[in-house]
Design a protein around this motif. Structure first.
Motif, PDB file in Angstrom:
ATOM      1  N   GLU A 113       1.030  -0.932  -0.371  1.00  0.00           N
ATOM      2  CA  GLU A 113      -0.154   0.123  -0.033  1.00  0.00           C
ATOM      3  C   GLU A 113       1.040   1.141   0.473  1.00  0.00           C
ATOM      4  OE1 GLU A 113      -2.516  -0.297   2.894  1.00  0.00           O
ATOM      5  OE2 GLU A 113      -3.492  -1.619   2.174  1.00  0.00           O
ATOM      6  N   GLY A 114       2.053   1.141  -0.011  1.00  0.00           N
ATOM      7  CA  GLY A 114       3.422   2.586  -0.513  1.00  0.00           C
ATOM      8  C   GLY A 114       3.787   2.344   1.269  1.00  0.00           C
ATOM      9  N   LYS A 115       3.204   1.931   2.542  1.00  0.00           N
ATOM     10  CA  LYS A 115       2.818   2.619   3.768  1.00  0.00           C
ATOM     11  C   LYS A 115       4.660   3.024   4.014  1.00  0.00           C
ATOM     12  CE  LYS A 115      -1.188   3.194   4.785  1.00  0.00           C
ATOM     13  NZ  LYS A 115      -2.289   2.203   5.086  1.00  0.00           N
ATOM     14  N   PRO A 116       5.461   3.686   4.325  1.00  0.00           N
ATOM     15  CA  PRO A 116       6.581   3.549   5.159  1.00  0.00           C
ATOM     16  C   PRO A 116       6.467   2.780   6.365  1.00  0.00           C
ATOM     17  CG  PRO A 116       5.298   6.059   5.995  1.00  0.00           C
ATOM     18  CD  PRO A 116       4.613   5.416   4.467  1.00  0.00           C
ATOM     19  N   ASN A 117       7.696   2.239   6.526  1.00  0.00           N
ATOM     20  CA  ASN A 117       7.927   1.621   7.997  1.00  0.00           C
ATOM     21  C   ASN A 117       7.236   2.772   8.889  1.00  0.00           C
ATOM     22  OD1 ASN A 117       9.786   0.242   6.497  1.00  0.00           O
ATOM     23  ND2 ASN A 117      11.427   0.378   7.748  1.00  0.00           N
ATOM     24  N   LYS A 118       7.241   4.018   9.622  1.00  0.00           N
ATOM     25  CA  LYS A 118       6.956   4.666  10.325  1.00  0.00           C
ATOM     26  C   LYS A 118       5.284   4.388  10.636  1.00  0.00           C
ATOM     27  CE  LYS A 118       6.414   8.758  12.717  1.00  0.00           C
ATOM     28  NZ  LYS A 118       6.842  10.209  12.714  1.00  0.00           N
ATOM     29  N   LEU A 119       4.677   4.203   9.465  1.00  0.00           N
ATOM     30  CA  LEU A 119       3.339   4.418   9.815  1.00  0.00           C
ATOM     31  C   LEU A 119       2.595   2.453   9.785  1.00  0.00           C
ATOM     32  CD1 LEU A 119       1.385   6.528   6.892  1.00  0.00           C
ATOM     33  CD2 LEU A 119       1.837   6.630   9.381  1.00  0.00           C
ATOM     34  N   ILE A 120       3.536   1.918   9.231  1.00  0.00           N
ATOM     35  CA  ILE A 120       3.744   0.204   9.488  1.00  0.00           C
ATOM     36  C   ILE A 120       3.716  -0.077  10.865  1.00  0.00           C
ATOM     37  CG2 ILE A 120       4.625  -1.996   9.113  1.00  0.00           C
ATOM     38  CD1 ILE A 120       5.057  -1.043   6.312  1.00  0.00           C
ATOM     39  N   CYS A 121       4.511   1.001  11.951  1.00  0.00           N
ATOM     40  CA  CYS A 121       4.475   0.760  13.007  1.00  0.00           C
ATOM     41  C   CYS A 121       3.642   0.868  13.701  1.00  0.00           C
ATOM     42  CB  CYS A 121       5.991   1.312  13.279  1.00  0.00           C
ATOM     43  SG  CYS A 121       7.107   0.656  13.107  1.00  0.00           S
ATOM     44  N   ARG A 122       2.581   2.255  13.155  1.00  0.00           N
ATOM     45  CA  ARG A 122       1.854   2.507  13.698  1.00  0.00           C
ATOM     46  C   ARG A 122       0.927   1.616  13.938  1.00  0.00           C
ATOM     47  NH1 ARG A 122      -1.006   6.750  11.555  1.00  0.00           N
ATOM     48  NH2 ARG A 122      -1.618   5.825  10.204  1.00  0.00           N
ATOM     49  N   ASP A 123      -0.005   1.042  12.623  1.00  0.00           N
ATOM     50  CA  ASP A 123      -1.428   0.560  11.941  1.00  0.00           C
ATOM     51  C   ASP A 123      -1.042  -0.751  12.606  1.00  0.00           C
ATOM     52  OD1 ASP A 123      -1.362   2.552  10.419  1.00  0.00           O
ATOM     53  OD2 ASP A 123      -1.529   1.396   8.618  1.00  0.00           O
ATOM     54  N   LEU A 124       0.647  -1.278  12.523  1.00  0.00           N
ATOM     55  CA  LEU A 124       0.242  -3.078  13.431  1.00  0.00           C
ATOM     56  C   LEU A 124       0.683  -2.520  14.823  1.00  0.00           C
ATOM     57  CD1 LEU A 124       2.031  -4.721  10.306  1.00  0.00           C
ATOM     58  CD2 LEU A 124      -0.570  -4.523  11.102  1.00  0.00           C
ATOM     59  N   GLY A 125       0.779  -2.047  15.825  1.00  0.00           N
ATOM     60  CA  GLY A 125       1.651  -1.520  16.981  1.00  0.00           C
ATOM     61  C   GLY A 125       2.511  -2.769  17.021  1.00  0.00           C
ATOM     62  N   LEU A 126       3.737  -2.639  16.407  1.00  0.00           N
ATOM     63  CA  LEU A 126       4.981  -3.402  16.431  1.00  0.00           C
ATOM     64  C   LEU A 126       6.233  -2.285  16.342  1.00  0.00           C
ATOM     65  CD1 LEU A 126       4.100  -5.866  13.361  1.00  0.00           C
ATOM     66  CD2 LEU A 126       4.274  -6.124  15.688  1.00  0.00           C
ATOM     67  N   SER A 127       6.694  -2.432  16.810  1.00  0.00           N
ATOM     68  CA  SER A 127       8.097  -1.681  16.795  1.00  0.00           C
ATOM     69  C   SER A 127       9.249  -1.721  15.808  1.00  0.00           C
ATOM     70  CB  SER A 127       9.558  -1.925  18.072  1.00  0.00           C
ATOM     71  OG  SER A 127       9.814  -3.009  17.578  1.00  0.00           O
ATOM     72  N   GLU A 128       9.782  -0.526  15.695  1.00  0.00           N
ATOM     73  CA  GLU A 128      10.639  -0.415  14.643  1.00  0.00           C
ATOM     74  C   GLU A 128      11.333  -1.821  13.704  1.00  0.00           C
ATOM     75  OE1 GLU A 128      13.351   3.104  11.677  1.00  0.00           O
ATOM     76  OE2 GLU A 128      12.942   3.295  13.628  1.00  0.00           O
ATOM     77  N   SER A 129      12.169  -1.723  14.903  1.00  0.00           N
ATOM     78  CA  SER A 129      13.349  -2.569  14.967  1.00  0.00           C
ATOM     79  C   SER A 129      12.344  -4.171  14.512  1.00  0.00           C
ATOM     80  CB  SER A 129      14.183  -3.279  16.085  1.00  0.00           C
ATOM     81  OG  SER A 129      13.035  -3.631  16.833  1.00  0.00           O
TER      82      SER A 129
END
Length: 226
Positions: A165-181
């Motif tokens: 969907e073109g989401k950057p890592n920051k938004l993937i973290c937010r949407d899934l409740g995951l840490s960047e690592s």
């Protein structure tokens, strides 16, 4: 669902709007005939979920319009429409976060199938890109076309969907409740399983395999997992 169609040809806009009314009656469709009109709608309506964007707008220069849409609303899914079907243009759009590419020469029936495919969590790309597999590619064969067969976990499927969907890592973290690592670890696993070394290659590989990724509703129903 609210969809914004951006194209400077009124007849094309009306045709797309009619198609959405027939195939996706639950969707509310908005129209813009320039990037300036689109900017006003994107900044004023937080409910827009999808954008179908023509690269040939009178007040924008090709890929710059896609970059502007993502700058204003990195949360929306943006699919590119264009009369320019060259592989370089398609790959450039994917590299800038497009979730799919619809040539303007696409016939009505194929256009309907492409939209349904993307709405159901799939990826649609023209055959000009799908057929141009680089020599030595390690992309799995199409018969392995499910996240389970590829050895991806359900959570990695969620990450791959958001990547497409073109989401950057920051938004993937937010949407899934995951840490960047954790997201980076999942992305490394996804790239390895798809034989990809970049986000763009991963999207093309997913399209070749005909992968159907978890829908947003299904993804939200899960508790955050590592």
């Amino acid at each position: 669902m609210k969809i914004l169609l951006i194209d400077d040809h009124p007849l094309f806009l009306d045709g797309l709007s009619l198609l959405f009314a027939q195939e996706f009656p639950h969707a509310e469709v908005l129209q813009a005939q320039s990037l300036a009109e689109a900017e006003a709608l994107l900044t004023g309506d937080a409910g827009i979920d999808w954008v179908l964007l023509d690269l040939g707008l009178p007040d924008s220069d090709g890929i710059a319009a896609l970059e502007r849409v993502h700058q204003l609303r990195p949360d929306v899914v943006c699919v590119v429409m264009s009369a320019d079907e060259r592989p370089g243009t398609i790959l450039a759009a994917l590299d800038r976060g497009a979730a799919g590419f619809l040539p303007k020469t696409t016939r009505h029936g194929e256009l309907r199938r492409a939209l349904q495919q993307m709405m159901n969590g799939g990826v649609y790309l023209p055959t000009t890109v799908l057929a141009a597999e680089p020599a030595g590619s390690t992309t799995p064969r199409p018969e392995a076309g499910s996240i389970t067969a590829l050895g991806l976990s359900p959570r990695q499927g969620d990450v791959l969907r958001l990547l497409i969907e073109g989401k950057p890592n920051k938004l993937i973290c937010r949407d899934l409740g995951l840490s960047e690592s954790t997201v980076k670890t999942h992305l490394a696993a996804i790239f390895r399983k798809l034989g990809a070394s970049s986000r763009t290659q991963a999207v093309v590989a997913a399209a070749r395999l005909g992968l159907q990724l978890p829908t947003p509703a299904a993804a939200r129903s899960r508790q955050p997992l590592s």
